[in-house]
Design a protein around this motif. Structure first.
Motif, PDB file in Angstrom:
ATOM      1  N   ALA A 191       0.818  -1.211   0.000  1.00 38.24           N
ATOM      2  CA  ALA A 191       0.000   0.000   0.000  1.00 38.24           C
ATOM      3  C   ALA A 191       0.849   1.256   0.000  1.00 38.24           C
ATOM      4  O   ALA A 191       0.466   2.277  -0.565  1.00 38.24           O
ATOM      5  N   LEU A 192       1.997   1.204   0.641  1.00 34.63           N
ATOM      6  CA  LEU A 192       2.830   2.394   0.771  1.00 34.63           C
ATOM      7  C   LEU A 192       4.266   2.071   0.420  1.00 34.63           C
ATOM      8  O   LEU A 192       4.710   0.941   0.569  1.00 34.63           O
ATOM      9  N   ARG A 193       4.958   3.090  -0.033  1.00 42.40           N
ATOM     10  CA  ARG A 193       6.403   2.945  -0.227  1.00 42.40           C
ATOM     11  C   ARG A 193       7.098   3.911   0.709  1.00 42.40           C
ATOM     12  O   ARG A 193       6.802   5.093   0.713  1.00 42.40           O
ATOM     13  N   ALA A 219       2.005   6.999  -1.172  1.00 44.18           N
ATOM     14  CA  ALA A 219       1.037   5.998  -1.620  1.00 44.18           C
ATOM     15  C   ALA A 219       1.564   5.185  -2.793  1.00 44.18           C
ATOM     16  O   ALA A 219       2.143   5.723  -3.730  1.00 44.18           O
ATOM     17  N   ASN A 220       1.346   3.864  -2.697  1.00 39.90           N
ATOM     18  CA  ASN A 220       1.795   2.987  -3.771  1.00 39.90           C
ATOM     19  C   ASN A 220       0.629   2.146  -4.251  1.00 39.90           C
ATOM     20  O   ASN A 220       0.804   1.121  -4.870  1.00 39.90           O
ATOM     21  N   ASN A 221      -0.562   2.609  -3.952  1.00 36.75           N
ATOM     22  CA  ASN A 221      -1.736   1.798  -4.161  1.00 36.75           C
ATOM     23  C   ASN A 221      -2.848   2.766  -4.510  1.00 36.75           C
ATOM     24  O   ASN A 221      -2.994   3.813  -3.879  1.00 36.75           O
ATOM     25  N   LEU A 222      -3.590   2.465  -5.553  1.00 34.04           N
ATOM     26  CA  LEU A 222      -4.524   3.458  -6.064  1.00 34.04           C
ATOM     27  C   LEU A 222      -5.562   3.864  -5.036  1.00 34.04           C
ATOM     28  O   LEU A 222      -6.004   5.003  -4.995  1.00 34.04           O
ATOM     29  N   ILE A 223      -5.939   2.903  -4.159  1.00 38.87           N
ATOM     30  CA  ILE A 223      -6.978   3.226  -3.176  1.00 38.87           C
ATOM     31  C   ILE A 223      -6.423   4.174  -2.117  1.00 38.87           C
ATOM     32  O   ILE A 223      -7.028   5.186  -1.776  1.00 38.87           O
ATOM     33  N   LEU A 237      -3.977   6.111  -2.518  1.00 40.55           N
ATOM     34  CA  LEU A 237      -3.761   7.372  -3.222  1.00 40.55           C
ATOM     35  C   LEU A 237      -5.013   8.231  -3.157  1.00 40.55           C
ATOM     36  O   LEU A 237      -4.972   9.406  -2.793  1.00 40.55           O
ATOM     37  N   PHE A 238      -6.143   7.617  -3.467  1.00 44.23           N
ATOM     38  CA  PHE A 238      -7.377   8.389  -3.533  1.00 44.23           C
ATOM     39  C   PHE A 238      -7.851   8.812  -2.144  1.00 44.23           C
ATOM     40  O   PHE A 238      -8.243   9.958  -1.922  1.00 44.23           O
ATOM     41  N   ALA A 286       2.957  12.823  -5.626  1.00 45.32           N
ATOM     42  CA  ALA A 286       2.202  11.720  -6.201  1.00 45.32           C
ATOM     43  C   ALA A 286       2.353  11.684  -7.719  1.00 45.32           C
ATOM     44  O   ALA A 286       2.475  10.619  -8.325  1.00 45.32           O
ATOM     45  N   LEU A 287       2.364  12.874  -8.313  1.00 42.40           N
ATOM     46  CA  LEU A 287       2.448  12.958  -9.762  1.00 42.40           C
ATOM     47  C   LEU A 287       3.759  12.360 -10.267  1.00 42.40           C
ATOM     48  O   LEU A 287       3.791  11.604 -11.244  1.00 42.40           O
ATOM     49  N   VAL A 288       4.855  12.701  -9.605  1.00 42.39           N
ATOM     50  CA  VAL A 288       6.156  12.169 -10.025  1.00 42.39           C
ATOM     51  C   VAL A 288       6.138  10.648  -9.950  1.00 42.39           C
ATOM     52  O   VAL A 288       6.519   9.939 -10.884  1.00 42.39           O
ATOM     53  N   ARG A 289       5.659  10.136  -8.832  1.00 41.53           N
ATOM     54  CA  ARG A 289       5.616   8.691  -8.657  1.00 41.53           C
ATOM     55  C   ARG A 289       4.734   8.045  -9.735  1.00 41.53           C
ATOM     56  O   ARG A 289       5.117   7.081 -10.392  1.00 41.53           O
TER      57      ARG A 289
END
Lengths: 497, 595
Positions: free
Chosen positions: A78-80, A134-138, A140-141, A261-264
């Motif tokens: 879920a996270l990095r 965040a490393n997971n779309l959920i 992230l949102f 987030a955008l860079v990632r």
């Protein structure tokens, strides 16, 4: 059956947890301090900013302890927790701390010192720190919504003022729309690849059209958040309506989190061979458009606050150059300048808003250029700090902003996008005009009718402004360490980009 | 020792000290003057050492050694550092046991190879850059070398040194710094900020003349811009904001165009570098003529705005008229020389082929001609005393361009000397205008008259300044103008007059017409002397004007003294010391251009 909540990984999100805990503690403390509200500046009330600064400081301490640790994917992907997330969290914390230190006197002056202000700032900061990792779309949102909601409320914090309500409502509606775009985009991406993990999205086999549609929609969502032309329309009004220091907070931390987030997102997704070059092309156009639009419109603003809002848009354009450089097909560039630039941007932009917030009560009359007339005579140090921020924003050496721009432009050239660098340089010349216009009125015009009262800034505001100005100059002379750190953060997290 | 660093940053340090809120006003002023004076002493020491070293180059020791020797040493130390760094790194990665050795994966091995190799490659790149730099002939003349990496990310170095080209200007800056601060004693609004800004300006100026890294040069160039802008915009006359903004926009546009050219140099050179000595060794060979010409024009605009060359000169009269006296002095005395210096240090050595193509010689020679004649005519037409002096600067800077375009030994010597002597004479003239303006509160030439009777000492010294500017034999202006004319006339060498077949223009008329400038200078200067100092007293007020005060004497007398000494003994005082460097420079450019 794996452990659903691996305790040993909690260490990695300790800063986020501390921020949330501090926010909650502030809310609870506020509840018990309600009785002592009068007089508003009494000692118990002082506890709240102290508590929140303590919380943010503790988060910073644990971040520092983890600095340079090996990158890890935690909580089942879920996270990095990597150097990039650390760097971005550090910048967000810097913006948060500056805000917290500055606001106490400001709120007292406006008679609106309530505990929830500090709590909301801390909740927003926690959400942003999570967003950056965040490393997971959920995740992230959800983290996006967490900090967005807090910031919507902050933007309308002066609820008795018409323009504050209008700005906040506009921000909320546009923000909601953007979230919708993003959510739909993320859903498409999941549909196209079958995974919600960001680091897998770039590597899994995909359904091409669906993937591109998802990419486009989510980029639109991000574009709204960081204020890319043509998705910028909420920025001037929201920035103008919000309390000045909240505007400062929004403009630095929301942008930092958004770019984190955008860079990632962009670096991971551009691993898909079909997506990279097209994305670079689109981002390059957006970047050029944002730089040109932001600077051109900032030229004609009569209000300093709106001028700074458009300047914030133009800086988004500069930052996008770093993304383009990193994913361009030639692969010669790096997105490291984004990290460095966000740091300088945080210092100089928040500093500028802090000065704006210090020269008088909020309101259109204290945000005009006339309000700044002759400020150098009334408040020489405040005027000098503003001078430093303006020079840095304009990109004149020796300041942090100069090296940031130079670094971005150099990476653009390495990546084969030299026209973008050229647009950047030319628009920077244009920007000199409106930034230095403020310096001219501060230093070369006598105070006239509309001049602001410029009350003595509180010690917190004085401290934060002085520290930011000193940092801008110090980085201007010795940028080496921070440049190395930003390269290291990108390399450790994404390989050589 | 870091002599040059001390010299450059001592004014800045002084600025920091006087900004402390503990000094009473007069102590603060005194400290500022002392700081500037110490800077001047350091500059004088360097100049003396330099001339000794120039006399016996082999025996030069310590900081007076040439840059070639210093750079060679740096290569060695680079390699030693690489060695010890590598040893440390290998030791840190050394496996602890036999088992560990076996478990090292192929990926780790490869990563290690890349990591250690990168370090070596980086050192090789740096060292080879220095190899190029140390083999450029110019390097042997550069002394007081200081070299340290500043921003490794961009390969920007802190590379400072002086040679015969920069030293006169550095010394002049330090001298005018002292004189201007003494002269500014009467500034009583925002005194502290004024003195501090002036000292920061001085640091920027000295830095500009010492920097040998293109980027460092650019940073100093911009550091000059801001204080100057404030000094004009805050302490200037009624129309100061307009003048300050005009000055700022002109200079900024020029410097950004210069920055673009600089970045092209950087990206086009492998390994990327801003070190101009390295660039001198590399670029003439590798760039196409077309690219060279474009770069030359870009640099030309940047420097021409500063000189100022027609048609970029319009900011100058405005800035001069509005600026306070001491600031006009620095502006004319030193700031204009940044442009001229740029041509000698950057444009010509870096882009010799572009600079010596026929079209370019025409271009520069004609612009020089326009500057000389047009500037003189403009000066003649002025009613404002200060504007007249400002336009005379435009005219005099034309001689610098003319000498440059000729690219002959004498022409170049004359041009550099002209920068120095014009620094002295224009500084004097602006002080002279300031003295009379402080008393009369106007600068209208038609309303003056008979000042000579009231203020004999002032008039005497003023006459020295005027005659220097006019080019009277025995004063320093004459020497430089004669050298420029002889140099650009010299049919064996001057690119302007040598016959067209030998790569020259064969255009003697340019020199003839330029000579008109001397005649016109005599006209406007003699006419000015007549209108201001001779004749009847036109206004009763003038009868009460006191003669020079101590502060004004301090500002004027050293300059008048220099005019005479350099005018009578040009060789031992200055020419002998600058000539070797300039000859080296000229030879290098001519050789690279195939002349």
């Amino acid at each position: 059956m794996t452990n659903p909540f691996p305790l040993e990984e909690v260490r990695c999100i300790l800063p986020v947890l501390l921020l949330f805990a501090a926010a909650t503690a502030v809310l609870i403390a506020d509840l018990f301090l309600r009785g002592w509200n009068e007089p508003a500046s009494g000692p118990p009330k002082r506890l709240l900013p102290m508590l929140s600064i303590l919380g943010a400081g503790a988060a910073g301490f644990f971040l520092w302890r983890d600095w340079g640790s090996a990158p890890a994917v935690v909580f089942h992907g879920a996270l990095r927790a990597d150097a990039f997330a650390h760097a971005m969290t550090a910048i967000i914390l810097l913006g948060t701390l500056l805000t917290l230190v500055t606001t106490a006197a400001y709120l007292r002056r406006h008679g609106t010192e309530h505990g929830e202000f500090y709590a909301l700032i801390l909740y927003a900061a926690g959400g942003m720190a999570l967003f950056a990792a965040a490393n997971n779309l959920i995740v992230l949102f959800v983290s996006l919504e967490t900090f967005s909601l807090a910031v919507y409320i902050l933007a309308g914090y002066f609820r008795d003022e018409k323009r504050a309500v209008e700005g906040a409502l506009k921000y909320f509606i546009m923000g909601g729309l953007a979230s919708g775009f993003l959510l739909l985009g993320l859903a498409f991406l999941f549909g196209a690849s079958g995974t919600i993990r960001l680091d897998d999205l770039g590597r899994s086999p995909i359904d091409q059209p669906l993937f591109l549609a998802g990419l486009g929609l989510s980029m639109t969502g991000f574009g709204f958040k960081v204020g890319v032309f043509p998705f910028h329309s909420w920025i001037p009004d929201a920035y103008e309506g919000a309390p000045t220091l909240v505007t400062g907070f929004m403009s630095v931390t929301v942008k930092t989190a958004g770019f984190a987030a955008l860079v990632r997102f962009v670096l991971e997704l551009s691993r898909q061979a079909e997506a990279g070059p097209a994305l670079a092309q689109v981002l390059a156009w957006l970047s050029a458009g944002t730089m040109i639009f932001g600077n051109a419109v900032a030229l004609v603003q009569g209000s300093v606050k709106r001028m700074l809002a458009y300047s914030a848009i133009s800086h988004t354009g500069y930052l996008l150059i770093g993304l383009v450089a990193a994913i361009a097909p030639e692969r010669g560039g790096s997105s490291a300048p984004v990290v460095f630039y966000l740091l300088s941007y945080t210092l100089m932009t928040f500093g500028a808003f802090a000065v704006l917030g210090s020269i008088g009560q909020d309101g259109p009359e204290n945000e005009t250029f006339e309000a700044f007339h002759g400020l150098s005579q009334r408040r020489p140090l405040l005027a000098f700090a503003m001078l430093v921020f303006m020079i840095s924003l304009a990109g004149i050496p020796p300041t942090a902003g100069f090296w940031g721009k130079l670094y971005l432009f150099r990476e653009a050239v390495y990546a084969g996008y030299w026209p973008l660098a050229l647009v950047g340089i030319l628009t920077s010349i244009v920007s000199v005009y409106y930034y230095l216009r403020l310096v001219v009125v501060m230093y070369m015009q006598p105070a006239g009718e509309g001049a602001s009262a410029a009350p003595a800034p509180g010690w917190g505001a004085a401290l934060a402004t002085a520290a930011a100005a000193a940092a801008v100059i110090a980085i201007g002379f010795f940028p080496q360490t921070l440049l190395d750190q930003s390269v290291a953060s990108i390399q450790a997290a994404f390989g050589a980009r | 020792m870091y002599t040059l660093t001390w010299l450059t940053f001592f004014p800045l340090l002084t600025a920091g000290v006087i900004l402390l809120p503990i000094w009473p006003k007069s102590v603060m002023k005194f400290l500022a003057v002392v700081g500037a004076f110490i800077t001047f002493i350091i500059a004088t020491g360097i100049a003396r050492d330099y001339s000794d070293a120039e006399r016996s180059p082999g025996a030069a020791q310590g900081p007076a050694r040439g840059a070639d020797a210093v750079l060679k040493e740096l290569i060695e130390s680079e390699l030693v550092q690489l060695g010890s760094g590598l040893i440390d790194q290998v030791r840190a990665r050394l496996p602890k046991s036999a088992d560990e050795v076996k478990s090292v994966s192929e990926d780790t091995r490869k990563a290690l190879l890349v990591e250690l190799g990168k370090k070596g490659f980086h050192a090789w790149e740096r060292a080879s850059e220095l190899v190029v730099a140390s083999s450029v002939p110019q390097a042997s003349r550069l002394r007081y070398v200081e070299f340290a990496p500043w921003i490794g990310q961009f390969k920007i170095n802190y590379f400072m040194a002086v040679d015969g080209l920069s030293l006169p200007l550095v010394w002049l800056t330090a001298l005018l710094g002292v004189l201007c601060l003494v002269y500014s004693w009467t500034i009583d609004q925002g005194t502290k900020a004024y003195y501090a800004l002036f000292l920061i300006l001085e640091t920027g100026l000295i830095g500009v003349f010492c920097a040998l890294d293109f980027f460092l040069f650019y940073v100093f160039w911009e550091i000059v811009l801001l204080p100057m802008w404030f000094l004009i915009g805050i302490w200037g006359g009624p129309n100061r904001i307009y003048a300050a903004i005009k000055f700022f926009i002109y200079t900024l546009v020029g410097s950004v165009i210069m920055l673009l050219a600089m970045l092209v140099f950087y990206f086009k050179t492998e390994p990327h570098t801003f070190n101009i000595i390295t660039l001198m060794g590399l670029t003439p060979l590798t760039y196409s003529l077309q690219l060279q010409t474009m770069l030359f024009l870009a640099l030309f605009i940047g420097f021409a705005i500063k000189v100022p060359v027609f048609p970029f000169h319009t900011w100058l009269p405005d800035a001069h008229v509005e600026a306070p006296t001491a600031i006009s002095v620095v502006l004319a005395g030193v700031l204009l020389k940044m442009g001229g210096y740029g041509f000698f240090r950057f444009s010509y050595p870096l882009l010799p082929q572009a600079a010596t193509q026929r079209g370019m010689i025409w271009f520069i020679a004609i612009l020089a001609l326009i500057n000389i004649v047009y500037g003189a005519f403009c000066a003649m037409a002025q009613k404002d005393f200060k504007k007249l002096v400002a336009y005379s600067s435009v005219s005099h800077m034309g001689y610098v361009l003319l000498g440059l375009a000729s690219l002959s030994y004498m022409g170049i010597d004359g041009a550099v000397l002209q920068m120095f002597t014009h620094g002295i004479s224009s500084a004097m003239l602006f002080f002279i205008v300031g003295v009379i303006y402080d008393r009369a509160h106007h600068r209208d030439l038609d309303r003056f008259g008979g000042i000579g009777l009231q203020m004999p000492w002032y008039t005497g010294i003023a006459t020295v300044g005027f005659f220097t500017s006019l080019g009277l034999p025995g004063l320093c202006g004459f020497i430089s103008e004669v050298l420029v004319f002889l140099g650009s006339w010299d049919t064996s060498m001057s690119l302007i007059t040598t016959p067209a077949g030998d790569k020259g223009l064969g255009a003697r008329w340019i020199v003839y017409v330029s000579l008109l400038g001397v005649v016109l200078a005599a006209v406007y200067i003699l006419w000015t002397i007549q209108r201001v100092y001779l004749g009847n007293v036109k206004d009763e007020h003038y009868k009460h004007f006191p003669d020079l005060s101590f502060r004004e004497v301090v500002a004027l007398v050293p300059l008048a003294f220099l005019c005479v000494v350099i005018g009578l003994l040009p060789n031992p005082t200055i020419l002998n010391h600058i000539d070797p460097s300039l000859r080296e420079l000229t030879d290098m450019v001519r050789k690279a251009a195939g002349l």
